[in-house]
Design a protein around this motif. Structure first.
Motif, PDB file in Angstrom:
ATOM      1  N   GLY A  24       4.221  86.889 100.469  1.00  0.00           N
ATOM      2  CA  GLY A  24       5.204  87.912 100.773  1.00  0.00           C
ATOM      3  C   GLY A  24       6.254  87.471 101.765  1.00  0.00           C
ATOM      4  O   GLY A  24       7.363  87.981 101.772  1.00  0.00           O
ATOM      5  N   GLY A  25       5.882  86.536 102.622  1.00  0.00           N
ATOM      6  CA  GLY A  25       6.844  85.973 103.572  1.00  0.00           C
ATOM      7  C   GLY A  25       7.329  86.997 104.578  1.00  0.00           C
ATOM      8  O   GLY A  25       6.607  87.875 105.030  1.00  0.00           O
ATOM      9  N   SER A  71       4.937  77.710 108.005  1.00  0.00           N
ATOM     10  CA  SER A  71       6.371  77.431 108.020  1.00  0.00           C
ATOM     11  C   SER A  71       7.157  78.652 108.477  1.00  0.00           C
ATOM     12  O   SER A  71       8.149  78.540 109.209  1.00  0.00           O
ATOM     13  CB  SER A  71       6.832  76.974 106.634  1.00  0.00           C
ATOM     14  OG  SER A  71       6.693  78.017 105.692  1.00  0.00           O
ATOM     15  N   LEU A  72       6.724  79.847 108.040  1.00  0.00           N
ATOM     16  CA  LEU A  72       7.378  81.067 108.504  1.00  0.00           C
ATOM     17  C   LEU A  72       7.194  81.265 110.010  1.00  0.00           C
ATOM     18  O   LEU A  72       8.123  81.664 110.721  1.00  0.00           O
ATOM     19  CB  LEU A  72       6.816  82.276 107.748  1.00  0.00           C
ATOM     20  CG  LEU A  72       7.136  82.370 106.252  1.00  0.00           C
ATOM     21  CD1 LEU A  72       6.405  83.558 105.634  1.00  0.00           C
ATOM     22  CD2 LEU A  72       8.643  82.501 106.026  1.00  0.00           C
ATOM     23  N   LEU A 111       0.450  71.962 118.413  1.00  0.00           N
ATOM     24  CA  LEU A 111      -0.679  72.538 117.700  1.00  0.00           C
ATOM     25  C   LEU A 111      -0.276  72.985 116.299  1.00  0.00           C
ATOM     26  O   LEU A 111      -1.010  72.762 115.327  1.00  0.00           O
ATOM     27  CB  LEU A 111      -1.249  73.723 118.491  1.00  0.00           C
ATOM     28  CG  LEU A 111      -2.406  74.472 117.833  1.00  0.00           C
ATOM     29  CD1 LEU A 111      -3.588  73.542 117.614  1.00  0.00           C
ATOM     30  CD2 LEU A 111      -2.819  75.680 118.675  1.00  0.00           C
ATOM     31  N   ARG A 112       0.888  73.607 116.178  1.00  0.00           N
ATOM     32  CA  ARG A 112       1.318  74.100 114.870  1.00  0.00           C
ATOM     33  C   ARG A 112       1.583  72.952 113.916  1.00  0.00           C
ATOM     34  O   ARG A 112       1.242  73.018 112.730  1.00  0.00           O
ATOM     35  CB  ARG A 112       2.561  74.968 115.039  1.00  0.00           C
ATOM     36  CG  ARG A 112       2.296  76.257 115.796  1.00  0.00           C
ATOM     37  CD  ARG A 112       3.575  76.925 116.276  1.00  0.00           C
ATOM     38  NE  ARG A 112       3.280  77.960 117.271  1.00  0.00           N
ATOM     39  CZ  ARG A 112       4.194  78.535 118.035  1.00  0.00           C
ATOM     40  NH1 ARG A 112       5.465  78.164 117.944  1.00  0.00           N
ATOM     41  NH2 ARG A 112       3.842  79.458 118.902  1.00  0.00           N
ATOM     42  N   VAL A 113       2.193  71.885 114.401  1.00  0.00           N
ATOM     43  CA  VAL A 113       2.433  70.725 113.537  1.00  0.00           C
ATOM     44  C   VAL A 113       1.114  70.086 113.130  1.00  0.00           C
ATOM     45  O   VAL A 113       0.924  69.680 111.978  1.00  0.00           O
ATOM     46  CB  VAL A 113       3.347  69.709 114.256  1.00  0.00           C
ATOM     47  CG1 VAL A 113       3.440  68.415 113.463  1.00  0.00           C
ATOM     48  CG2 VAL A 113       4.730  70.299 114.462  1.00  0.00           C
ATOM     49  N   THR A 114       0.169  70.006 114.074  1.00  0.00           N
ATOM     50  CA  THR A 114      -1.134  69.422 113.758  1.00  0.00           C
ATOM     51  C   THR A 114      -1.869  70.245 112.717  1.00  0.00           C
ATOM     52  O   THR A 114      -2.485  69.700 111.789  1.00  0.00           O
ATOM     53  CB  THR A 114      -1.983  69.315 115.034  1.00  0.00           C
ATOM     54  OG1 THR A 114      -1.264  68.568 116.020  1.00  0.00           O
ATOM     55  CG2 THR A 114      -3.301  68.626 114.744  1.00  0.00           C
TER      56      THR A 114
END
Length: 495
Positions: free
Chosen positions: A272-273, A348-349, A359-362
């Motif tokens: 749904g994004g 990604s959102l 942390l998010r990239v990992t």
């Protein structure tokens, strides 16, 4: 009077390994070149390896260990070893290029696992896991192995190792004493001697000595494992007894229907994004991303568990059984890939809304790797043969970590946040200042007053001189940039 037959000797508990996996060793003897190479490796580690410094010393020590273990053996490395050894050294080489401590820890840990695999091999999950701990069970064997080797050297009349060390010590003392006198007598000779001799500053000599002894002992243990290799795959559980078709097919079919229903009903939730997040009460981007990530972890663990049990319990003798296993497990893996794609989309959102963090990239990279693991599981299910799967997963982990190092995650995070600052005017300089020296080139492009606040800690970290064996490309580049463009005081309120 009856005499009881002799009872077999109880297996020793000192090695913690069953005899079928690692037989007793009472005859092998350590070759003298191997022992000398191990001592030299300990010296290299004591002089160049600073455990708390991410730098060149790690790959120097790793290369010395590999040379001492493999170069002193008469047989050539196998094809698998020839691939694993460069992989382990490549992971250690990352520490001389990147400055992120967390990435260095991952590389060192994975390098240990790959190096253990090069020594003892392993085709099963149990074998790979046991092999990574094999070195910890070698001390007693290594002591006996080295002692038997020393006795043989004395018995054959060869030069004792102690005399070799004595000659080396006397030679070093003579060079030190007379070299110092000549250097004090002539400035030109002192300059020539300074250029010819590498400078090694030894701080904490006792700690360096202990480190050298540990590395020397570990090298001897690795050399022993290469010569007296335990059969780690013998520790793997035996194949399970197949059960009737309906006993395994029904649970798998019901589980597939549950997954299929979840994906079908939750398409709006999964894809749904922004619209779904903004129109759902009490649903934040953080909650939205965490749902996808924990779903992925749960699905991964469940899928691996189900596959492990199904492989042990499902009969594959008849054609119908083989087809049914492929269909049911393949569908489960395929649906898991949908959840992987959903989790990546959610993250990604989240990043587009709140910016990038380490942390998010990992997490994003981990999700991509788990998706690859599912693809490997599907490939193994096509032929119903997964003997290659553990090694393939290990190889994919090595490739993934090296790819992450090539991407340079801390620099990537800093670059994306600087770009986002140019678009939105929002930035968290406190967090960016906690990144490693890899982030300095990107943070150096920030305007005042954000730049000094982001670089304040990193500027002090790169100050001062370092030894040649502590070289790190990222730290050296950061030092040059900050020297050319000095960092002022941080005057931003709340920084």
């Amino acid at each position: 009077m009856t005499i009881a037959p002799p009872q077999p000797a109880a297996p020793t508990r000192r090695d913690f390994w069953p005899r079928r996996a690692w037989r007793r060793d009472r005859t092998s003897m350590a070759p003298r070149p191997t022992v000398l190479a191990a001592v030299a490796t300990g010296v290299v580690a004591a002089l160049t390896l600073q455990v708390t410094v991410v730098g060149l010393g790690y790959v120097l020590t790793g290369g010395a260990v590999a040379a001492a273990v493999f170069a002193t053996r008469r047989t050539m490395p196998t094809a698998v070893q020839a691939a694993a050894i460069p992989g382990a050294l490549a992971l250690l080489a990352v520490l001389s290029v990147r400055g992120a401590g967390w990435l260095a820890a991952v590389c060192v840990a994975l390098s240990w696992g790959v190096g253990s695999f090069a020594l003892v091999g392993g085709r099963t999950w149990t074998g790979l896991a046991a092999g990574s701990f094999a070195l910890w069970f070698t001390p007693l064997r290594v002591v006996r192995w080295t002692r038997r080797g020393a006795r043989r050297w004395h018995a054959t009349g060869t030069v004792p190792v102690g005399r070799v060390f004595g000659v080396a010590a006397v030679t070093a003392i003579l060079l030190l004493v007379f070299g110092s006198l000549f250097a004090g007598a002539d400035a030109g000779f002192a300059a020539l001697l300074g250029r010819a001799a590498p400078t090694v500053h030894v701080s904490n000599p006792f700690g360096r000595f202990v480190l050298g002894v540990l590395v020397c002992g570990g090298t001897l243990g690795a050399a022993y494992l290469l010569r007296r290799t335990p059969r780690v795959d013998a520790l793997a559980p035996r194949p399970g007894h197949p059960v009737a078709r309906w006993e395994w097919a029904i649970p798998l079919a019901v589980l597939d229907l549950l997954f299929l229903g979840f994906v079908a009903v939750q398409l709006t939730v999964l894809f749904g994004g922004n619209t779904h997040v903004l129109t759902t009460a009490d649903l934040t981007y953080a909650e939205y991303a965490r749902q996808g990530f924990w779903q992925l972890l749960a699905v991964t663990a469940l899928t691996l568990l189900v596959i492990a049990v199904a492989v042990r319990k499902a009969s594959r003798v008849e054609v119908a059984d083989r087809v049914l296993v492929r269909v049911l497990l393949g569908l489960l893996c395929g649906l898991s890939l949908v959840v992987v794609a959903s989790a990546i989309h959610r993250m990604s959102l989240y990043e587009s809304q709140y910016g990038y963090t380490r942390l998010r990239v990992t997490v994003l990279v981990t999700e991509l790797w788990l998706g690859l693991v599912f693809v490997l599981l599907i490939a193994a299910g096509v032929r119903l043969s997964g003997r290659w799967l553990p090694r393939a997963v290990l190889a994919s982990a090595v490739g993934g970590v090296l790819l992450v190092a090539a991407i340079d995650p801390d620099a990537y995070v800093a670059r994306k946040n600087v770009e986002r600052f140019g678009d939105t005017g929002r930035i968290d300089v406190s967090y960016l200042g906690s990144l490693s020296v890899d982030a300095v080139p990107a943070l150096d492009r920030l305007p005042e007053p954000e730049r000094p606040c982001a670089l304040y800690r990193l500027d002090r970290e790169v100050r001062g001189d370092s030894e040649w064996y502590e070289y790190n490309a990222a730290r050296s580049r950061a030092k040059e940039l900050l020297a050319a463009h000095p960092v002022g005081s941080c005057e931003r309120s709340g920084s």
